[in-house]
Design an enzyme around this catalytic site. Structure first.
Site, PDB file in Angstrom:
ATOM      1  N   HIS A  74      -9.254  -0.204 -11.575  1.00 14.14           N
ATOM      2  CA  HIS A  74      -9.157  -1.218 -10.521  1.00 14.14           C
ATOM      3  C   HIS A  74      -9.811  -0.676  -9.255  1.00 14.14           C
ATOM      4  O   HIS A  74      -9.454   0.400  -8.787  1.00 14.14           O
ATOM      5  CB  HIS A  74      -7.694  -1.562 -10.227  1.00 14.14           C
ATOM      6  CG  HIS A  74      -7.083  -2.483 -11.245  1.00 14.14           C
ATOM      7  ND1 HIS A  74      -6.423  -3.629 -10.905  1.00 14.14           N
ATOM      8  CD2 HIS A  74      -7.064  -2.427 -12.596  1.00 14.14           C
ATOM      9  CE1 HIS A  74      -6.014  -4.247 -12.008  1.00 14.14           C
ATOM     10  NE2 HIS A  74      -6.381  -3.534 -13.056  1.00 14.14           N
ATOM     11  N   TYR A 202      -0.339  -7.756  -3.558  1.00 16.04           N
ATOM     12  CA  TYR A 202       0.817  -7.342  -2.760  1.00 16.04           C
ATOM     13  C   TYR A 202       0.973  -8.412  -1.692  1.00 16.04           C
ATOM     14  O   TYR A 202       0.111  -8.549  -0.833  1.00 16.04           O
ATOM     15  CB  TYR A 202       0.576  -5.998  -2.081  1.00 16.04           C
ATOM     16  CG  TYR A 202       0.607  -4.794  -3.005  1.00 16.04           C
ATOM     17  CD1 TYR A 202      -0.490  -4.455  -3.789  1.00 16.04           C
ATOM     18  CD2 TYR A 202       1.737  -3.971  -3.075  1.00 16.04           C
ATOM     19  CE1 TYR A 202      -0.460  -3.336  -4.620  1.00 16.04           C
ATOM     20  CE2 TYR A 202       1.768  -2.848  -3.896  1.00 16.04           C
ATOM     21  CZ  TYR A 202       0.659  -2.536  -4.671  1.00 16.04           C
ATOM     22  OH  TYR A 202       0.692  -1.435  -5.485  1.00 16.04           O
ATOM     23  N   PRO A 291       8.653   2.190  -4.520  1.00 19.23           N
ATOM     24  CA  PRO A 291       7.527   1.946  -5.428  1.00 19.23           C
ATOM     25  C   PRO A 291       6.327   1.229  -4.803  1.00 19.23           C
ATOM     26  O   PRO A 291       5.276   1.137  -5.437  1.00 19.23           O
ATOM     27  CB  PRO A 291       8.142   1.063  -6.518  1.00 19.23           C
ATOM     28  CG  PRO A 291       9.298   0.381  -5.853  1.00 19.23           C
ATOM     29  CD  PRO A 291       9.815   1.341  -4.822  1.00 19.23           C
ATOM     30  N   LYS A 295       3.200   5.667  -5.736  1.00 23.43           N
ATOM     31  CA  LYS A 295       2.943   7.103  -5.626  1.00 23.43           C
ATOM     32  C   LYS A 295       3.782   7.982  -6.564  1.00 23.43           C
ATOM     33  O   LYS A 295       3.464   9.165  -6.741  1.00 23.43           O
ATOM     34  CB  LYS A 295       3.208   7.565  -4.186  1.00 23.43           C
ATOM     35  CG  LYS A 295       2.102   7.198  -3.220  1.00 23.43           C
ATOM     36  CD  LYS A 295       0.939   8.163  -3.343  1.00 23.43           C
ATOM     37  CE  LYS A 295      -0.351   7.613  -2.798  1.00 23.43           C
ATOM     38  NZ  LYS A 295      -1.166   6.874  -3.790  1.00 23.43           N
ATOM     39  N   TYR A 382      -3.999   5.065  -1.081  1.00 21.91           N
ATOM     40  CA  TYR A 382      -3.647   4.420  -2.353  1.00 21.91           C
ATOM     41  C   TYR A 382      -4.370   5.097  -3.524  1.00 21.91           C
ATOM     42  O   TYR A 382      -3.785   5.326  -4.583  1.00 21.91           O
ATOM     43  CB  TYR A 382      -4.000   2.931  -2.284  1.00 21.91           C
ATOM     44  CG  TYR A 382      -3.338   2.086  -3.352  1.00 21.91           C
ATOM     45  CD1 TYR A 382      -2.145   1.420  -3.095  1.00 21.91           C
ATOM     46  CD2 TYR A 382      -3.909   1.939  -4.617  1.00 21.91           C
ATOM     47  CE1 TYR A 382      -1.525   0.636  -4.067  1.00 21.91           C
ATOM     48  CE2 TYR A 382      -3.304   1.158  -5.594  1.00 21.91           C
ATOM     49  CZ  TYR A 382      -2.108   0.510  -5.319  1.00 21.91           C
ATOM     50  OH  TYR A 382      -1.512  -0.260  -6.282  1.00 21.91           O
TER      51      TYR A 382
END
Ligand code: PHB
Length: 395
Positions: A74, A202, A291, A295, A382
């Protein structure tokens, strides 16, 4: 019965198994024990985002080839708020990516690789305590599946035994550390339907946070913010779909049979001591993150990369790297704590939030998505910061 080895590893999760694998590549023998059965370990559903560095370690050390074939690359995520969608492009900002590869798939690969190499992994063996951490022969006192006592004596003991770590209880007390609770939890579902969007969404919405994730071309994983005391069985399927759909305006969710539902409580935690004498903690035994930043497993891998090299040096008579381990590991742990806390705070609806709080949060989100520096900051964290010590582990 007493067994002797170089390194005793408590816990056959990602941290323990990867450590055994990296030690073996350096010719160091270890014994791994876990109270769960192999089947339980291989079927427990956990999150599935792997940083690029995690994927490099797994694929380049022979721990997993499937991460590259079954896992999906991704190159961005979708941040949604105020009815708008904004793409954070990892490739354009950092040249990096993440892989969607469920943790239990990584565990299957690691277990298969370890067993094929003739490694001593003992399932169904419960560690009771760690004795003599300050001596040069620390011992793990355990009970095997038949209730028979087992002692493992080694040069080093590694606690990779999760958030309820027995190793941590033995070296610094079960709850010793810094922690923070959150006033919400995640309601998670797994459903039989193809992904609703190419990338993870998100979403910060008026009703609260939602995350639209995936497991495979046929299965989606989705979460929505809920009360920590929510009953996973109280809502009907139709109510679950209404709740999720209302939190991602602008995207039509693909619906399908919901075959698992769970409420995940979370908190932030960092153990006060990562080492005592010859006992060291890694992974969830050392820290827990919420979450939202994905990580958890990645931080475990970063600990283990650092520790594998430090243990190799210590067993060859050089204690400098292991002496430096707690501080070096803590630096990354606190960066990940901050990122996970930040993503969580920015995306969730605080109970009792005022209009000011709400508008400020949207201002924060806009600051991130409208700035190249903001998008790059999020993408760097990220996709994962460089892994200290990785060249020696890959080499
Ligand atoms: C998941 O797919 O379970 C998942 C993905 C991203 C997260 C957390 C969980 O941040």
């Amino acid at each position: 019965m007493t067994v002797r080895t170089r390194v005793t590893i408590i816990g056959a999760g990602p941290a323990g198994l990867l450590l055994a694998h990296l030690l073996d590549r350096q010719g160091i023998e270890s014994v791994v024990i876990d109270s769960r059965t192999r089947e339980e370990i291989e079927t427990t559903i956990r999150a599935g985002i792997l940083e690029q560095g995690t994927v490099e370690v797994l694929s380049q050390t022979g721990a997993s080839d499937r991460v590259l074939t079954v896992g999906q690359r991704h190159e961005g995520i979708d941040l949604a708020f105020a009815g708008e969608h904004h793409r954070i492009d990892f490739a354009a900002t950092t040249g990096r990516a993440v892989w969607l590869y469920p943790q239990h798939e990584a565990l299957k690969d690691l277990i298969a690789a370890r067993l094929a190499a003739g490694q001593d992994i003992r399932f169904g063996v419960r560690a009771e305590r760690v004795e003599d951490p300050d001596s040069d022969r620390p011992r793990v006192v355990a009970t095997d599946g038949d209730g028979a006592p087992l002692e493992i004596e080694a040069d080093w003991v590694v606690g990779a035994d999760g958030s309820r770590s027995v190793a941590r209880a033995s070296i610094s007390g079960r709850h010793s550390g810094a922690f923070r609770e959150y006033p919400f939890a995640w309601f998670g579902i797994l459903c039989e339907a193809p992904p609703s969007a190419e990338e993870l969404i998100y979403s910060n919405s008026q009703q609260g946070f939602a995350l639209i994730s995936q497991r495979s071309p046929e299965v989606q994983r989705m979460y929505f913010q809920c009360d920590p005391d929510a009953d996973p069985n109280a809502m009907s399927e139709a109510e679950l779909w209404d709740t999720l759909q209302a939190r991602v305006p602008g995207t039509t969710l693909n619906q399908g049979r919901i075959f698992q539902r769970d409420v995940l409580r979370f908190r932030s935690f960092v153990a006060s001591d990562l080492r005592r004498g010859r006992v060291v903690l890694v992974g969830d035994a050392a820290h827990t993150v919420p979450p939202t930043g994905a990580k958890g497993m990645n931080l475990a891998v970063a600990d283990v990369v650092l520790l594998a090299d430090a243990l190799r040096a210590a067993l060859a008579g050089d204690d400098a790297p292991i002496d430096a381990f707690p501080e070096r590991a803590q630096q990354r742990i606190w960066k990940a704590q901050h990122f996970s806390w930040w993503m969580t705070s920015m995306l969730h609806l605080q109970p009792g939030a005022s209009d000011f709080d709400r508008q400020r949060q949207l201002g924060e989100l806009r600051t991130v998505v409208e700035s190249e520096a903001g998008r790059t900051y999020l993408a760097e964290a990220y996709t994962g910061w460089p892994l200290a010590g990785v060249e020696r582990v890959l080499g």
